[in-house]
Design an enzyme around this catalytic site. Sequence first.
Site, PDB file in Angstrom:
ATOM      1  N   ARG A 103      23.200 -14.359   1.763  1.00 10.82           N
ATOM      2  CA  ARG A 103      22.782 -15.747   1.506  1.00 10.82           C
ATOM      3  C   ARG A 103      23.584 -16.248   0.321  1.00 10.82           C
ATOM      4  O   ARG A 103      23.484 -15.702  -0.778  1.00 10.82           O
ATOM      5  CB  ARG A 103      21.280 -15.823   1.230  1.00 10.82           C
ATOM      6  N   HIS A 130      22.398 -21.999   8.987  1.00  9.49           N
ATOM      7  CA  HIS A 130      21.272 -21.067   8.828  1.00  9.49           C
ATOM      8  C   HIS A 130      20.914 -20.529  10.220  1.00  9.49           C
ATOM      9  O   HIS A 130      19.856 -20.829  10.770  1.00  9.49           O
ATOM     10  CB  HIS A 130      20.087 -21.816   8.206  1.00  9.49           C
ATOM     11  N   GLN A 133      17.453 -18.758  11.204  1.00 11.52           N
ATOM     12  CA  GLN A 133      16.326 -19.694  11.295  1.00 11.52           C
ATOM     13  C   GLN A 133      16.212 -20.267  12.706  1.00 11.52           C
ATOM     14  O   GLN A 133      15.119 -20.356  13.272  1.00 11.52           O
ATOM     15  CB  GLN A 133      16.549 -20.833  10.279  1.00 11.52           C
ATOM     16  N   ASP A 224      13.320 -30.702   7.254  1.00  9.93           N
ATOM     17  CA  ASP A 224      13.637 -29.739   6.194  1.00  9.93           C
ATOM     18  C   ASP A 224      13.645 -30.539   4.896  1.00  9.93           C
ATOM     19  O   ASP A 224      13.636 -31.783   4.919  1.00  9.93           O
ATOM     20  CB  ASP A 224      15.010 -29.099   6.488  1.00  9.93           C
ATOM     21  N   CYS A 264      11.395 -25.452   8.645  1.00 12.50           N
ATOM     22  CA  CYS A 264      11.856 -24.087   8.329  1.00 12.50           C
ATOM     23  C   CYS A 264      11.112 -23.502   7.139  1.00 12.50           C
ATOM     24  O   CYS A 264      11.051 -22.281   6.996  1.00 12.50           O
ATOM     25  CB  CYS A 264      13.350 -24.080   8.092  1.00 12.50           C
ATOM     26  N   ARG A 292      10.446 -15.579  12.579  1.00  9.66           N
ATOM     27  CA  ARG A 292      11.632 -15.090  11.877  1.00  9.66           C
ATOM     28  C   ARG A 292      11.704 -13.566  12.015  1.00  9.66           C
ATOM     29  O   ARG A 292      12.778 -13.002  12.209  1.00  9.66           O
ATOM     30  CB  ARG A 292      11.581 -15.472  10.384  1.00  9.66           C
TER      31      ARG A 292
END
Length: 307
Positions: A103, A130, A133, A224, A264, A292
């Site tokens: 990340r 991402h 996700q 988001d 998310c 996830r």
Amino acid sequence: MDSLKGRDLLSIADLTRTELLELLELATQLKAGTSQPQCPNKVLGLVFSKASTRTRVSFSVAMYQLGGQVLDLNAGVTQVGRGEPTADTARVLDRYLDAVAIRTFKQAEIEEFAQYASIPVINALTDLEHPCQILADLLTLKEAFGTLDNLTMSYLGDGNNVAHSLMLGCALAGVNIRVSTPDGYPPNPAIVKQAVELAAGHSTVEITTDPRAAVQGSHALYTDVWASMGDEAEAESRIPTFQPYQINQDILDLADNEAIVLHCLPAHRGEEITHDVMEGPQSRLWDQAENRLHAQKALLAAILNAT
Ligand code: CP
Ligand code: NVA
């Protein structure tokens, strides 16, 4: 899932349509407990330069459930934080680990890491994408409707990493995607072009600044944060610009009666989504967060060839 053995996942579009749908199927089996692949003694490194709750914990638990181990290699505890070059770090970690989830900020950093490491490199979020996700998001959509066919997803808010992977992932999966962002915050044009190409003949990709048009009859509303990690300094000043893109009951009423709401997480209640909608009957946020785990476990099982 043999084709994914040893592969990187730097973008959701690294997967073919078939691979994406097969991963979702495997995730469903793992969630139901009808398949329990194991990869004992495999070690996943987590090289995180940004905060994370869901990604860090779900990757860790997934790896433990597969019989493997996780090493937390966040930038603060390694020489990464002191500026050791990516190419050097990659070549060293390559000799110890079986896979690495990274990340960071720039997509170019994980691309460079992948260039110097032979082990699978997983994008655990960059400023551009991402992908992990979106595996969970599509799994949640499929669970809610029993299929991914003839569905429309609407994303309202910032044209950010999540929006990019969502566009590409929906295009791959044959889900119609509408993205509505304010002037000045559009998705990356190269990603839009790629999504349009991936969707051709299967589904549609629409970009608009009109949030109300974007959600008409839609099956899933997604949002988001309005300021991603790295953009925090602009968080306050962006609020008035983004306000019309808030997911609230008024905008949800324009969607399909059965529409689900996705985010998310983490969320800023009262900004991009209201408390009532987050906690309301159409919210699938907690299933989405749980997924996830199942989706990334499927990904790890496939790339590590768990049996
Ligand atoms: N959605 C998501 O990636 O959450 P974290 O930042 O907590 O990992
Ligand atoms: N777009 C957000 C997602 C966090 C999971 C960010 O990059 O901060």
